[in-house]
Write an enzyme that holds these catalytic residues in place. Structure first.
Site, PDB file in Angstrom:
ATOM      1  N   ASP A 107      -5.650  -6.263   3.658  1.00 32.25           N
ATOM      2  CA  ASP A 107      -4.208  -6.259   3.872  1.00 32.25           C
ATOM      3  C   ASP A 107      -3.888  -6.802   5.260  1.00 32.25           C
ATOM      4  OD1 ASP A 107      -1.293  -4.900   3.923  1.00 32.25           O
ATOM      5  OD2 ASP A 107      -2.103  -4.768   1.883  1.00 32.25           O
ATOM      6  N   HIS A 140       2.316  -2.948   6.990  1.00 33.42           N
ATOM      7  CA  HIS A 140       2.076  -2.882   5.535  1.00 33.42           C
ATOM      8  C   HIS A 140       0.756  -2.178   5.230  1.00 33.42           C
ATOM      9  CE1 HIS A 140       1.331  -4.851   1.482  1.00 33.42           C
ATOM     10  NE2 HIS A 140       2.617  -4.596   1.369  1.00 33.42           N
ATOM     11  N   SER A 291       3.306  -2.947  -4.040  1.00 35.52           N
ATOM     12  CA  SER A 291       2.174  -2.790  -3.128  1.00 35.52           C
ATOM     13  C   SER A 291       1.809  -1.324  -2.969  1.00 35.52           C
ATOM     14  CB  SER A 291       2.524  -3.355  -1.743  1.00 35.52           C
ATOM     15  OG  SER A 291       2.533  -4.747  -1.727  1.00 35.52           O
TER      16      SER A 291
END
Length: 337
Positions: A107, A140, A291
């Site tokens: 990620d 994220h 996600s």
């Protein structure tokens, strides 16, 4: 970062991925060739079309594709209205003994946070594994790490940064990271990013790289496109593609992709988790997207794999005879976050 768009897919201009043996077939279009970690990138001469070159290589029997751009939150395709919002600190008590399960997270990286500062796994991360601090998608990976740990307390996380702070990377970097993981394959692999391909066919080199992990459960997000066009790698056979349901866990979230290629779903609206510190954020946020639904499923598999093989754990969770089914989203994996 150069990006070219065509046919609803994004690629790196002038780049084709292929096996090195394919280079001799396209010499008249080749400006340079670069290779590292088992990935060969053919850099094309000006005017050469990556789609046409990839097509010609496939006609000759080679595994080839343009270097597709992957995104963590596919805002290019009309992703969710949500951005991360600051929230008050969340309590976290691991509660159980350390788990033998290893979850790998490809990620934006994982940032410093009180939940894991001082832990053995976080101390083992390198500088290149740290989360981005600038960009629309910075944090994220840190957000996903918190979701996984709440679903599966005590697991070990490993991290590899393949997306920048805007949540953008490419197929070549992802495959390189996967090839490096082969030496120590994880029990569960979380891929909260993806792409459309120029021909809607599976990206062959990415599929090959993932096939090298037969005992690993690979979980990938279905994308925030609100459509049924296949999103890769979620749509690959053998990968658990995850869509999102609403906060009530009753129906599809408006932004979630869907279709027969989606295997599972989990809550994807207004989840709260760990985040970066800075500005209005004090280390915690609320965010929405497939996600994060994927992270919940990855965490559930990891928790169930404490006392059984990961693939068996995944089959148990997604068993259509046991799990509630959501139309076009597969098996619902409940979350109490």
């Amino acid at each position: 970062m150069d990006i070219q768009s065509a046919g609803g897919s994004l690629i790196r201009p002038g780049q084709v991925l292929a096996d090195r043996s394919a280079v001799s077939v396209v010499t008249r279009w080749t400006r340079a060739v670069s290779e590292s970690d088992g990935v060969c990138v053919i850099h094309l001469t000006s005017g050469a079309d990556p789609w046409e070159v990839a097509g010609e290589l496939r006609e000759h029997g080679f595994r080839a594709s343009p270097n597709h751009v992957v995104v963590g939150q596919p805002l290019f395709f009309g992703g969710p209205a949500s951005r991360p919002f600051p929230v008050r600190p969340l309590s976290y008590r691991p509660g159980r003994a350390r788990s033998p399960v290893v979850v790998s997270l490809l990620d934006t990286g994982v940032g410093k946070h009180p939940w894991w500062t001082g832990s053995e796994w976080y101390g083992a991360l390198g500088r290149d594994d740290a989360d981005s601090t600038e960009g629309a998608q910075a944090g994220h990976g840190t957000f996903i790490a918190g979701l996984i740990l709440r679903q599966a307390p005590g697991v070990t996380l490993t991290s590899c940064r393949v997306l920048n702070g805007d949540g953008v990377g490419d197929e070549a970097h992802v495959i390189r990271a996967l090839n490096r993981l082969r030496e120590r394959p994880p029990h569960v692999l979380n891929l909260s990013f993806g792409c459309h391909t120029f021909d809607d066919r599976p990206p062959p080199l990415l599929a090959d790289a993932l096939s090298a992990f037969p005992d690993t459960v690979t979980v990938a997000c279905a994308g925030n496109t609100a459509g049924e066009r296949p999103f890769w790698p979620a749509a690959l056979p053998g990968v658990v593609g995850v869509g999102a349901v609403d906060a009530a866990q009753e129906r599809r979230a408006p932004f979630s992709s869907y279709g027969p290629w989606v295997d599972a779903c989990a809550r994807g609206e207004w989840l709260t988790s760990t985040y970066l510190e800075g500005g209005e954020f004090g280390g915690y946020a609320a965010w929405s997207g497939t996600s994060f639904a994927a992270a919940l499923v990855a965490g559930a598999v990891a928790d169930a794999a404490r006392d059984r093989p990961p693939q068996e754990a995944a089959r148990m969770l997604l068993d259509p005879g046991e799990a509630r089914q959501i139309r076009d989203l597969g098996a619902l994996v409940p979350a109490s976050l």
